[in-house]
Motif scaffolding. Structure first.
Motif, short mmCIF file in Angstrom:
data_model
loop_
_atom_site.label_atom_id
_atom_site.label_comp_id
_atom_site.label_asym_id
_atom_site.label_seq_id
_atom_site.Cartn_x
_atom_site.Cartn_y
_atom_site.Cartn_z
N UNK A 10 41.56 53.17 45.70
CA UNK A 10 41.40 52.79 44.30
C UNK A 10 42.74 52.67 43.59
N UNK A 24 45.48 51.45 44.89
CA UNK A 24 46.14 50.17 45.18
C UNK A 24 45.33 49.00 44.63
N UNK A 25 44.18 49.32 44.05
CA UNK A 25 43.33 48.27 43.51
C UNK A 25 43.88 47.85 42.16
N UNK A 59 43.58 45.89 39.19
CA UNK A 59 42.61 45.07 38.48
C UNK A 59 43.12 44.74 37.08
N UNK A 104 42.06 44.21 33.82
CA UNK A 104 40.80 44.42 33.09
C UNK A 104 40.62 43.41 31.96
N UNK A 153 41.43 40.31 32.07
CA UNK A 153 40.87 39.11 32.70
C UNK A 153 39.38 39.31 32.98
N UNK A 154 39.04 40.52 33.41
CA UNK A 154 37.63 40.80 33.71
C UNK A 154 36.79 40.70 32.44
N UNK A 164 36.24 37.34 31.53
CA UNK A 164 35.31 36.70 32.46
C UNK A 164 33.85 36.86 32.08
N UNK A 174 32.50 33.82 30.77
CA UNK A 174 32.36 32.89 31.90
C UNK A 174 31.11 33.19 32.70
N UNK A 175 30.88 34.50 32.92
CA UNK A 175 29.73 34.92 33.68
C UNK A 175 28.44 34.44 33.03
N UNK A 219 27.97 30.85 33.81
CA UNK A 219 27.45 30.63 35.17
C UNK A 219 25.95 30.90 35.19
N UNK A 263 32.43 24.02 41.12
CA UNK A 263 32.98 25.25 40.56
C UNK A 263 34.39 25.01 40.04
N UNK A 298 29.28 24.30 35.65
CA UNK A 298 28.39 25.36 36.11
C UNK A 298 26.93 24.91 36.21
N UNK A 355 45.45 46.01 54.48
CA UNK A 355 44.93 47.21 53.77
C UNK A 355 43.95 46.77 52.69
N UNK A 384 35.01 49.54 50.20
CA UNK A 384 34.51 49.78 48.84
C UNK A 384 33.31 48.89 48.55
N UNK A 410 35.45 32.68 39.88
CA UNK A 410 35.34 31.88 38.65
C UNK A 410 35.03 32.77 37.46
N UNK A 411 34.28 33.85 37.66
CA UNK A 411 33.88 34.68 36.53
C UNK A 411 34.96 35.69 36.16
N UNK A 412 35.38 36.55 37.12
CA UNK A 412 36.29 37.61 36.73
C UNK A 412 37.71 37.37 37.21
N UNK A 433 41.18 41.46 44.19
CA UNK A 433 40.38 42.33 45.05
C UNK A 433 39.01 42.61 44.47
N UNK A 434 38.95 42.78 43.13
CA UNK A 434 37.69 43.17 42.51
C UNK A 434 36.60 42.14 42.81
#
Lengths: 267, 271
Positions: A37, A39-40, A42, A44, A46-47, A50, A53-54, A57, A233, A238, B80, B88, B140-142, B146-147
């Motif tokens: 986690x 090295x993840x 993210x 946020x 951008x999420x 999104x 955007x979701x 879709x 896409x 969409x 990795x 995950x 396209x969404x997020x 990796x997520x």
């Protein structure tokens, strides 16, 4: 189970009996989760962006647009379906001799080794990776996809067919052999009737898998509905993407339903 | 097995003439379908490219060999990431799939009329869309990364784990449930002491099996931007650096082989 002391009551034995191993596994799992986690990386923001955007879709999924790109959709669908049929037929035809060669009870050792390596080679890589190579060699379009799916079918079918042949009732083959039959006759009368229903069942199952795969190999240029979806896409179209997804789900459902019914009928 | 008299002699045939005809007709229909499909599929095929393929293949091979081993040191990070996407993603998939499986199983669902069909619909929808397509949607969404890969793997795994798990739940021995219920156990206690111990081995086996498949699938998710080693593959392909592509293929092959070995070991230990 431990004998329960009357006052302490009974407690369930743990899944892993060795306490050291059990806690070691939990600790290892915890350490891995922290390492993974951390090295993840993210983004946020951008999420969060999104999410809208979701919604679009999802909206596209519920207001599918079959008409404005109908020509592209039909061409993609046509390519996917024809690719599925041709590659399943060709793949199954090629996998029969290879499956015979890979069955230890009827093939001599050198033939067995060659056929087993063909199977291993075909199963080693994902369809997508094989498609990349075939597109590089044969150019873009459904022909590369047809070759990819045929190649993947060979490994799948030949492996299961060989295992089937190895599991047959030897007595029946023995009886045919005892009549003085040649190798071909033993295959045709002693083995073929025993494996044929399973072979047809497996081909139908593979037809189903090949359609699913034909819907993705287009992403790397090997023709089919996947290419149309990818384009839709990347154009943020969409509504069309939703229509394509619905069609893929519909065909997969029909194929699965039909193939399971036919399989029951054949077996 | 029909036996007919032919010129005063008994004649044995495997099938009646009618079935024989039906079978021949089936094969004929298949042949016609094949020829038609072949013609439609190859409408736009440029046969010149196909004839050229052996030369292209030889050319490709000469560029791809020997592998550029120095590229390997830049692959450890993406590798990795790939393993993390798979692991995950499988974990998240298990968390999401378990309640769905309990809702879908005929003997544990709280409502067979409403929730069971809904759970079955989730399972079918998840299974009919390939993880690469899930990844395409999620990128396209997020956004790429990796997520998106982890969620794609998780969404794809729901159907597989859910289906196998609910079948395992439906196959449990009901007498054990009955016995625990007879002690006056609550719903949660029945779940905990009668249902769960019976499906725990299947649960672990299915999870490990799916993890093995997910390692395979996560190696290519980068092609659509969802992180991992596929991202390197994409960039090497775009630069036509086939010597690097060879290194990536070897790394993918080794990873898949190791994951297969691990999953075989774990499954042998469980069952």
């Amino acid at each position: 189970m431990r004998p329960a002391a009357p006052s302490a009551g009974w407690s369930r034995p743990p899944l892993i009996r060795n306490a050291w191993l059990r806690w070691g596994l939990y600790l290892g799992l915890g350490l891995y989760l922290i390492a993974a986690l951390s090295t993840l990386d993210v983004n946020w923001q951008r999420v969060l962006d999104g999410v809208s955007n979701g919604w679009r879709v999802l909206e596209g999924f519920f207001t599918p647009d079959f008409t404005s790109r109908s020509r592209d959709i039909w061409q993609g669908m046509e390519e996917s379906l024809t690719m599925t049929v041709t590659s399943t037929v060709v793949g199954c035809l090629i996998s029969i001799p290879i499956g015979l060669g890979a069955a230890r009870n009827i093939a001599p050792l050198p033939v067995y080794a060659v056929c087993r390596s063909i199977i291993a080679l075909s199963r080693a890589f994902q369809e997508i990776i094989i498609a990349i190579l075939f597109v590089a060699m044969f150019g873009f379009g459904p022909f590369a996809g047809f070759l990819t799916l045929s190649f993947a079918t060979i490994g799948f079918m030949a492996k299961l067919l060989a295992e089937d042949i190895e599991d047959i009732q030897e007595a029946q083959a023995e009886a045919i052999r005892a009549t003085g039959a040649s190798w071909w006759q033993v295959i045709n009368y002693g083995i073929q009737p025993q494996v044929m229903p399973r072979l047809i069942g497996l081909s139908l199952y593979r037809l189903d898998i090949n359609f699913r795969e034909s819907a993705v190999i287009g992403i790397v240029g090997a023709g089919g509905i996947g290419a149309t979806l990818n384009t839709a896409m990347s154009r943020y179209d969409y509504d069309t993407a939703g229509a394509i997804l619905l069609m893929i789900i519909a065909v997969v459902l029909v194929a699965e339903y039909a193939s399971s019914h036919l399989r029951k009928w054949v077996q | 097995m029909p036996v007919t008299t032919h010129n005063g002699q008994l004649l044995w045939q495997r099938r009646t003439p009618l079935t024989q005809w039906a079978i021949w007709f089936g094969w004929l229909a298949l042949a016609v379908l094949f020829v038609l499909s072949w013609q439609i599929m190859n409408k736009n095929t440029i046969w010149l490219f196909v004839e050229d393929a052996p030369r292209q293949a030889a050319d490709l091979l000469s560029r791809a060999w020997p592998p550029r081993w120095s590229y390997l040191e830049r692959l450890w990070g993406p590798l990795w990431d790939t393993i993390n996407i798979a692991t995950l993603g499988t974990g998240l998939g298990i968390v999401l799939a378990t309640p769905v499986a309990f809702l879908a199983a005929r003997n544990t669902t709280p409502s067979a009329a409403l929730l069971r069909p809904l759970a079955l619909l989730i399972i079918v929808a998840s299974r009919s869309i390939n993880s690469l397509i899930w990844a395409l949607l999620l990128v396209a969404i997020i956004g790429p990364g990796l997520l998106a890969g982890i969620i794609a793997i998780a969404l794809r795994s729901i159907g597989f784990i859910g289906k196998l798990l609910y079948e395992a739940i439906e196959e449990i021995d009901e007498t054990q449930v009955e016995a625990v219920r007879a002690t006056g156990a609550s719903g949660r206690q029945i779940m905990d002491y009668a249902v769960w111990p019976q499906i725990a081995p299947a649960f672990a086996g299915i999870s490990v099996f799916r993890w093995d498949i997910n390692i395979r699938e996560s190696t290519i998710l980068g092609l659509v931007g969802a992180g991992g080693i596929g991202l390197q593959l994409q960039s090497s392909l775009a630069r036509l650096a086939w010597a690097e592509v060879t290194v990536i293929f070897i790394v993918i092959l080794a990873t898949v082989a190791v994951s297969e070995w691990v999953s075989a070991k774990v499954r042998a230990a469980i069952i």
